[in-house]
Design an enzyme around this catalytic site. Sequence first.
Site, PDB file in Angstrom:
ATOM      1  N   LYS A  94       0.861  -1.190   0.000  1.00 18.01           N
ATOM      2  CA  LYS A  94       0.000   0.000   0.000  1.00 18.01           C
ATOM      3  C   LYS A  94       0.887   1.227   0.000  1.00 18.01           C
ATOM      4  O   LYS A  94       1.826   1.333   0.781  1.00 18.01           O
ATOM      5  CB  LYS A  94      -0.876   0.009   1.267  1.00 18.01           C
ATOM      6  CG  LYS A  94      -1.830   1.186   1.324  1.00 18.01           C
ATOM      7  CD  LYS A  94      -3.081   0.939   0.519  1.00 18.01           C
ATOM      8  CE  LYS A  94      -3.847   2.206   0.190  1.00 18.01           C
ATOM      9  NZ  LYS A  94      -3.328   2.914  -1.011  1.00 18.01           N
ATOM     10  N   LYS A 130       5.368   1.674  -3.009  1.00 17.49           N
ATOM     11  CA  LYS A 130       5.303   3.047  -3.549  1.00 17.49           C
ATOM     12  C   LYS A 130       5.572   2.977  -5.041  1.00 17.49           C
ATOM     13  O   LYS A 130       6.245   2.066  -5.516  1.00 17.49           O
ATOM     14  CB  LYS A 130       6.363   3.926  -2.898  1.00 17.49           C
ATOM     15  CG  LYS A 130       6.088   5.406  -2.987  1.00 17.49           C
ATOM     16  CD  LYS A 130       5.144   5.859  -1.901  1.00 17.49           C
ATOM     17  CE  LYS A 130       4.760   7.307  -2.016  1.00 17.49           C
ATOM     18  NZ  LYS A 130       4.118   7.772  -0.785  1.00 17.49           N
ATOM     19  N   ASP A 170       0.017  10.795  -4.387  1.00 13.94           N
ATOM     20  CA  ASP A 170       1.148  11.419  -3.693  1.00 13.94           C
ATOM     21  C   ASP A 170       1.374  12.727  -4.454  1.00 13.94           C
ATOM     22  O   ASP A 170       0.448  13.204  -5.140  1.00 13.94           O
ATOM     23  CB  ASP A 170       2.373  10.487  -3.713  1.00 13.94           C
ATOM     24  CG  ASP A 170       3.463  10.900  -2.721  1.00 13.94           C
ATOM     25  OD1 ASP A 170       3.353  10.551  -1.536  1.00 13.94           O
ATOM     26  OD2 ASP A 170       4.431  11.586  -3.113  1.00 13.94           O
ATOM     27  N   THR A 214      -4.479  13.521   5.413  1.00 12.23           N
ATOM     28  CA  THR A 214      -3.050  13.648   5.737  1.00 12.23           C
ATOM     29  C   THR A 214      -2.807  14.930   6.535  1.00 12.23           C
ATOM     30  O   THR A 214      -2.131  14.918   7.570  1.00 12.23           O
ATOM     31  CB  THR A 214      -2.188  13.623   4.467  1.00 12.23           C
ATOM     32  OG1 THR A 214      -2.626  12.542   3.644  1.00 12.23           O
ATOM     33  CG2 THR A 214      -0.721  13.434   4.803  1.00 12.23           C
TER      34      THR A 214
HETATM   35  N1  GLU Z   1       1.153   9.067  -0.480  1.00 12.56           N
HETATM   36  C1  GLU Z   1       0.605   9.010   0.842  1.00 12.56           C
HETATM   37  C2  GLU Z   1       1.688   8.640   1.816  1.00 12.56           C
HETATM   38  O1  GLU Z   1       2.821   9.054   1.653  1.00 12.56           O
HETATM   39  C3  GLU Z   1      -0.656   8.157   0.921  1.00 12.56           C
HETATM   40  C4  GLU Z   1      -0.513   6.755   0.454  1.00 12.56           C
HETATM   41  C5  GLU Z   1      -1.830   5.980   0.393  1.00 12.56           C
HETATM   42  O2  GLU Z   1      -2.873   6.523   0.717  1.00 12.56           O
HETATM   43  O3  GLU Z   1      -1.758   4.805   0.025  1.00 12.56           O
HETATM   44  O4  GLU Z   1       1.479   7.980   2.811  1.00 12.56           O
END
Ligand code: GLU
Length: 449
Positions: A94, A130, A170, A214
């Site tokens: 994830k 990622k 992201d 976030t």
């Molecule tokens: N890109 C975000 C992070 O750095 C969210 C990742 C997500 O929701 O899977 O955690």
Amino acid sequence: MVAGLDEKLEPIYRDVLRRNPGETEFHQAVHEVLETLGPVLVKYPEFAEHKIIQRICEPERQIIFRVPWQDDQGHTHINRAFRVEFNSALGPYKGGMRFHPSVYLGIIKFLGFEQIFKNALTGLPIGGGKGGSDFDPKGRSDAEIMRFCQSLMTEMYRHIGEYTDVPAGDIGVGQREIGYLFGQYKRITNRYESGVLTGKGLNWGGSRARTEATGYGAVFFLDEMLKVRGDSLEGKTGVVSGSGNVAIYAIEKIHSLGGKVIACSDSDGVIVDKNGLDLDLIKQIKEVERRRISVYADERKDSTYLPDGNIWTVPCQIALPCATQNELNGKDATILVQQGCIAVAEGANMPTTPEGIHVFQEAGIAYGPGKAANAGGVATSALEMQQNASRDSWTFEHTEARLQQIMVNIHRNCYETSAEFGQPGNYVKGANVTGFLKVAHAMVALGLI
Ligand code: GLU
């Protein structure tokens, strides 16, 4: 001798350097975690025996592929995309996708590595991964963004799935991009598999409060750190770097908890508004018009725009780096502390350099590292997956309450672990050790895989 590492960990780190040449951000992320694990190996010798750390530092799978696409003039472009599936001990991989010209394997690996521990901290069943591309979305039309996303998904679809790997957004990837990616996935697979991506729109499987999560989460974490010190956000002056999704909702939550944010930024410059930022105007500029933050100063004559300015020189009591990696260095940290900053919570991933972290820790201010403080985004992605799995849709209030509880728990767990290992309030140690222990115990239980 590598500074800061125990003798058992040093050869492991050297091996990471040797196997991953030139990937400086990945080296930095690994070093920061290994630095805190010495006492853990003493307490749990089985982790050394099972080579848990060596295994955690090596991604389970790395996918690199070509993304060809055509611009509106009919010219062909070639980009490179990545999906690094780092660790699936706790759940499906994830983590978000980043579209930015600076993206290369080292950036995606640092982000994927951080994601393992962050996701573990949420307490929800998600592994770490990622992805991203060196595609630059700046100035591209909707149609170009769509063609790029469709081309990327034409390769990526075969590697992902609700039980395998669940990408999200992201930097450079928001709801618009997730929509084009989801549409193409659905078309290729002929499946309405909502749980394959998170960060979706509300009327096609998204979760309420995911957009805000976030930023809100980082402020909940900040608030908890202040509570430990008998303090609160009431009346505090803050600066928040960036002006994307994370920054906007961090500002919103600070304002609702009685603080005042007086500066934000984008990659071109800084806006300072001593009256407190007008968030509706920022949303209009960034979310609706997709323009540069300098436009703010044209609309609010009391504010100042500092082209190429350094936001960390603006005096404040709380600082939230919400832009990108290594945006706050040792010098910046020194200025912040000298000018009265008492708390820092990271909305971005690894925004503070090792020198900057050192300054904050020496000064004894509250410092919440990204893998704890910004975990609210991915945690709410996991809540989106829960809603998708049960074909349900929760209210905003319920979802936000779950998010807040998760952030309170992350803070408490990190604090308690930092105290257990002799450094109460050292959230770097607390976050790394808490996250690591969860993953390490699961890896031992699952055998050599
Ligand atoms: N890109 C975000 C992070 O750095 C969210 C990742 C997500 O929701 O899977 O955690």
